[in-house]
Design a protein around this motif. Structure first.
Motif, short mmCIF file in Angstrom:
data_model
loop_
_atom_site.label_atom_id
_atom_site.label_comp_id
_atom_site.label_asym_id
_atom_site.label_seq_id
_atom_site.Cartn_x
_atom_site.Cartn_y
_atom_site.Cartn_z
N ARG A 143 10.47 15.16 -3.84
CA ARG A 143 9.40 15.95 -4.31
C ARG A 143 8.12 15.71 -3.30
NH1 ARG A 143 9.69 13.39 -10.46
NH2 ARG A 143 11.46 14.53 -11.15
N GLY A 144 8.20 15.61 -2.26
CA GLY A 144 7.38 15.46 -1.17
C GLY A 144 6.85 13.96 -0.62
N GLY A 145 7.09 13.05 -1.77
CA GLY A 145 7.03 11.59 -1.29
C GLY A 145 5.42 11.24 -1.19
N LYS A 146 4.47 12.01 -1.58
CA LYS A 146 2.95 11.87 -1.41
C LYS A 146 2.73 10.86 -2.71
CE LYS A 146 1.89 16.33 0.66
NZ LYS A 146 1.31 17.63 0.58
N ARG A 195 0.79 -1.08 -0.12
CA ARG A 195 0.05 -0.06 0.11
C ARG A 195 0.91 1.37 0.08
NH1 ARG A 195 -2.84 0.49 6.08
NH2 ARG A 195 -0.87 1.00 7.25
N LYS A 196 2.22 1.08 0.12
CA LYS A 196 2.94 2.29 0.15
C LYS A 196 3.45 2.48 -1.15
CE LYS A 196 5.42 3.15 3.92
NZ LYS A 196 6.41 3.00 4.93
N ALA A 197 3.35 1.79 -2.21
CA ALA A 197 3.66 2.12 -3.52
C ALA A 197 3.12 3.11 -4.27
CB ALA A 197 3.36 0.73 -4.39
N SER A 198 3.34 3.51 -5.62
CA SER A 198 2.82 4.45 -6.23
C SER A 198 2.89 5.95 -5.43
CB SER A 198 1.35 4.34 -6.48
OG SER A 198 1.09 5.13 -7.61
#
Length: 370
Positions: free
Chosen positions: A115-118, A106-109
């Protein structure tokens, strides 16, 4: 004799000392393939005298990548690129080469950290998957809950990646079962709310990561070591994983032929409350080692040679893995050898930099001319 600089043998692989380059994502791959950045980044450690070099989290599918810049090992291009790096490291150094196989769940994409990692949006995003349809936090993608077919697919992906790693010349595999990524997501009650045989009790929640381990162990040559990074705590109080869970999980891994456990913590929730400080995670590795007798790797703000020496000498862990300290000083092991009175491998091209107060013949000739 320095304990930190004693060799350690895992199956057919002998580490010249106990200093490990911890896997560190570089977010610099292109479509999962390594670039010149990876050759430079990892190549500089070939001459550093480390016991083991572990490449960054390398994902077993495109969907399993944390970011678009993350490494993969799911096609022939990736395999060839990794093979070239492995050949460089072996040509110019003596450190065994490891890789960390991973799936972000779920932490993919996600976007690049700088760039913020969002969570990504629009055409650059891709679907995510996890044990349960629970987002990592507010503003994150809601993943699809994996069915048994999807679980079996990912298990195969890990096994196929291990075969590619072997062909590429990798010596050691570490599976990533921590930091809130897919195997950790199955283990933790924070992220796993399933009511089938993959959820509920700890025994059920361990089922997927143990299936991954078994599949990789079967695909990976028996003479090569296989370990796993696990979590010592979710840092979520009684709601999350505790050190007792890590002991049980590690014992199950040991029964299956696991060669080492790398004990970290955190990453499962944005609500975690971590208390940091020098060596703040070492006690997790120590607890697992005492409970299981396994070879353990300690991590977490280990920065000074004497600190690392004491961890190994006192039997708190067998290996120390460092990230930031080795980013700051790739030749940390040289400094540690000087401080601890130990020997460390130095390529002949760099020997002049290690000679204190000794003039080479050329330098003596230049002095004569002057």
């Amino acid at each position: 004799m320095s304990a930190l600089f004693e060799p350690l043998t895992l199956r057919s692989v002998t580490l010249p000392n106990r200093i490990v380059l911890s896997p560190m994502c570089q977010y610099s791959a292109v479509d999962g393939a390594p670039t010149d950045w990876h050759r430079i980044h990892l190549g500089r450690y070939a001459a550093a005298g480390l016991g083991l070099i572990i490449a960054e989290a390398t994902h077993v599918s495109a969907r399993g990548r944390i970011t678009p810049g993350c490494l993969g090992l799911y096609n022939a291009v990736h395999e060839a690129g990794l093979g070239a790096i492995a050949a460089d490291l072996k040509a110019f150094g003596r450190s065994p080469f490891g890789i960390q196989l991973a799936h972000a769940g779920r932490k993919a994409s996600s976007d690049l950290p700088w760039r913020g990692g969002k969570s990504l949006e629009g055409p650059s995003a891709w679907p995510t998957e996890a044990p349960s349809a629970l987002p990592h936090g507010e503003g994150w993608h809601t993943p699809a809950a994996l069915d048994e077919e999807g679980i079996a697919r990912i298990v195969r992906d890990f096994a196929e990646a291990a075969q590619r790693a072997d062909r590429a010349g990798v010596d050691v595999i570490e599976l990533h079962g921590a930091h809130g990524y897919l195997m950790h997501q199955f283990l933790s009650p924070i992220s796993n709310r399933r009511n089938d045989s993959y959820g509920g009790s700890l025994e059920n929640r361990m089922r997927f990561p143990l299936e991954v381990f078994d599949a990789v162990r079967a695909a990976w040559p028996q003479h090569k070591p296989l370990g796993i990074r696990i979590t010592g705590s979710d840092w979520m109080g009684s709601a999350g994983l505790q050190i007792e869970d890590a002991k049980i999980f590690a014992a199950a891994l040991k029964e299956r032929g696991c060669d080492f456990v790398d004990v970290s913590s955190g990453g499962i929730s944005l609500q975690q409350k971590i208390v940091t400080g020098p060596g703040y995670q070492v006690h997790f590795a120590e607890a697992v080692k005492q409970a299981t007798g396994m070879v353990t790797m300690a991590v977490g703000l280990i920065t000074e040679p004497q600190q690392a020496e004491e961890i190994v000498r006192e039997g708190r862990a067998d290996l120390v893995a460092m990230a930031r300290a080795l980013l700051n000083d790739p030749f940390w092991a040289w400094r540690a050898a000087d401080e601890l009175g130990a020997d460390v491998h130095v390529p002949p091209q760099y020997l002049r930099g290690r000679q204190r107060g000794v003039d080479t013949p050329r330098e003596l000739a230049l002095k004569a001319v002057r």
